[in-house]
Write an enzyme that holds these catalytic residues in place. Structure first.
Site, PDB file in Angstrom:
ATOM      1  CG  ASP A 191      39.797  45.646  74.761  1.00 16.83           C
ATOM      2  OD1 ASP A 191      39.234  44.536  74.779  1.00 16.83           O
ATOM      3  OD2 ASP A 191      40.467  46.046  73.792  1.00 16.83           O
ATOM      4  CB  SER A 200      35.258  49.460  70.026  1.00 17.70           C
ATOM      5  OG  SER A 200      36.549  49.007  69.686  1.00 17.70           O
ATOM      6  CB  SER A 207      29.509  46.376  72.540  1.00 14.67           C
ATOM      7  OG  SER A 207      29.812  45.202  71.815  1.00 14.67           O
ATOM      8  CB  SER A 208      24.733  46.447  70.200  1.00 13.45           C
ATOM      9  OG  SER A 208      25.591  47.321  69.475  1.00 13.45           O
ATOM     10  CD  GLU A 209      28.599  46.550  67.759  1.00 13.46           C
ATOM     11  OE1 GLU A 209      29.006  46.883  68.894  1.00 13.46           O
ATOM     12  OE2 GLU A 209      27.835  47.265  67.079  1.00 13.46           O
ATOM     13  CG  ASN A 210      30.596  42.627  73.551  1.00  9.58           C
ATOM     14  OD1 ASN A 210      30.649  43.390  74.517  1.00  9.58           O
ATOM     15  ND2 ASN A 210      31.577  42.554  72.652  1.00  9.58           N
ATOM     16  CD1 TRP A 211      23.857  41.640  71.606  1.00  4.03           C
ATOM     17  CD2 TRP A 211      23.549  39.919  72.999  1.00  4.03           C
ATOM     18  NE1 TRP A 211      23.175  42.108  72.709  1.00  4.03           N
ATOM     19  CE2 TRP A 211      22.963  41.075  73.576  1.00  4.03           C
ATOM     20  CE3 TRP A 211      23.478  38.707  73.694  1.00  4.03           C
ATOM     21  CZ2 TRP A 211      22.323  41.044  74.816  1.00  4.03           C
ATOM     22  CZ3 TRP A 211      22.841  38.679  74.927  1.00  4.03           C
ATOM     23  CH2 TRP A 211      22.277  39.839  75.475  1.00  4.03           C
ATOM     24  CG  HIS A 256      34.573  37.931  80.737  1.00  5.18           C
ATOM     25  ND1 HIS A 256      34.917  39.077  80.038  1.00  5.18           N
ATOM     26  CD2 HIS A 256      34.417  36.957  79.795  1.00  5.18           C
ATOM     27  CE1 HIS A 256      34.955  38.811  78.746  1.00  5.18           C
ATOM     28  NE2 HIS A 256      34.662  37.535  78.572  1.00  5.18           N
TER      29      HIS A 256
END
Length: 251
Positions: A22, A198, A67-71, A39
């Site tokens: 992170d 997270s 993560s699946s939320e990073n989209w 990055h």
């Protein structure tokens, strides 16, 4: 990467380390750079983390890559992250293979681009028989999604007669999560000063130790890694039990 990745494990070295990488964006913004620069700097730390873990005798290193939320992030940032993943696998896979690193990918693969899915599969297939450290890449991964997918597998196995409903236990769940066959992490490290999981390895981290470091991921160097390992070595892991009389913390 280093020429060799020989084990130099201290007595209290964990077998499995998981890291939430992170702080890339904040690292870049603090320097007046675009988030994508953070990055790119973070990729260099991935390479160093693999080297350091292998040299410390760690058997499994799991990195929370995407993560699946990073989209939900801005399209430009997501596109850059996908480009970095492609670059990392194409550039580093051959070297990881030479260093006897085994690559394992966890997460949902159904919704990712076909070329990236092919690269991930190739990374696993090419390194499948390697016997050195296992690098577990959590990509398009979310722990709740993982548990939902595991539950669906259990339902399917019960309906097909493979599994008796009365036999569903923790082992049955562990056998159907993405990390089946991999020991639970001994320690979960998170950089950037944030202190939460997270949606990372919720099932597997039930008895993990947690080490939260203030440094941002692009600053997570060899010294910071060893600092985290030293903190872990000073912990007493009881797994719900109590310490035996005369047993010192960390022993």
């Amino acid at each position: 990467m280093a020429r060799t990745m020989q084990s130099e494990a201290p007595t209290s070295s964990p077998r499995h380390v998981a890291i939430i990488m992170d702080g890339n964006g904040r690292w870049a913004e603090a320097r007046g750079l675009p988030r994508t620069a953070g990055h790119r700097a973070g990729v260099e730390r991935v390479r160093e983390a693999v080297r350091t873990a292998a040299e410390a005798g760690i058997d499994y290193l799991t990195l929370f890559a995407f993560s699946s939320e990073n989209w939900r992030r801005p399209e430009e940032e997501v596109s850059d992250l996908m480009g970095l993943l492609r670059f990392f696998i194409r550039k580093d896979l051959a070297e990881l293979h030479r260093e006897n690193v085994r690559v394992k990918v966890i997460g949902c693969r159904q919704s990712i681009q076909p070329d990236i899915r092919a690269l991930l599969i190739d990374a696993e297939d090419r390194t499948r028989d390697n016997t050195g450290i296992t690098l577990v890449i959590a990509f398009n991964y979310g722990a709740r999604d993982e548990l939902v997918r595991a539950a669906r597998k259990i339902v399917q196995d019960v309906q097909s007669g493979v599994l008796d409903a009365a036999a569903i236990d923790e082992a049955a769940v562990s056998a159907r999560v993405d990390t089946a066959g991999i020991p639970d992490p001994d320690v979960v490290i998170r950089t950037s000063g944030e202190q939460r999981l997270s949606n990372f390895l919720l099932w597997q981290a039930a008895y993990s130790e947690f080490v939260f470091l203030p440094c941002l991921w692009p600053d997570f160097d060899r010294a910071a890694f060893h600092e985290a390992l030293a903190e872990y070595a000073g912990r007493e892991r009881r797994f719900g039990a109590v310490s035996a009389p005369g047993i010192a913390v960390g022993s």
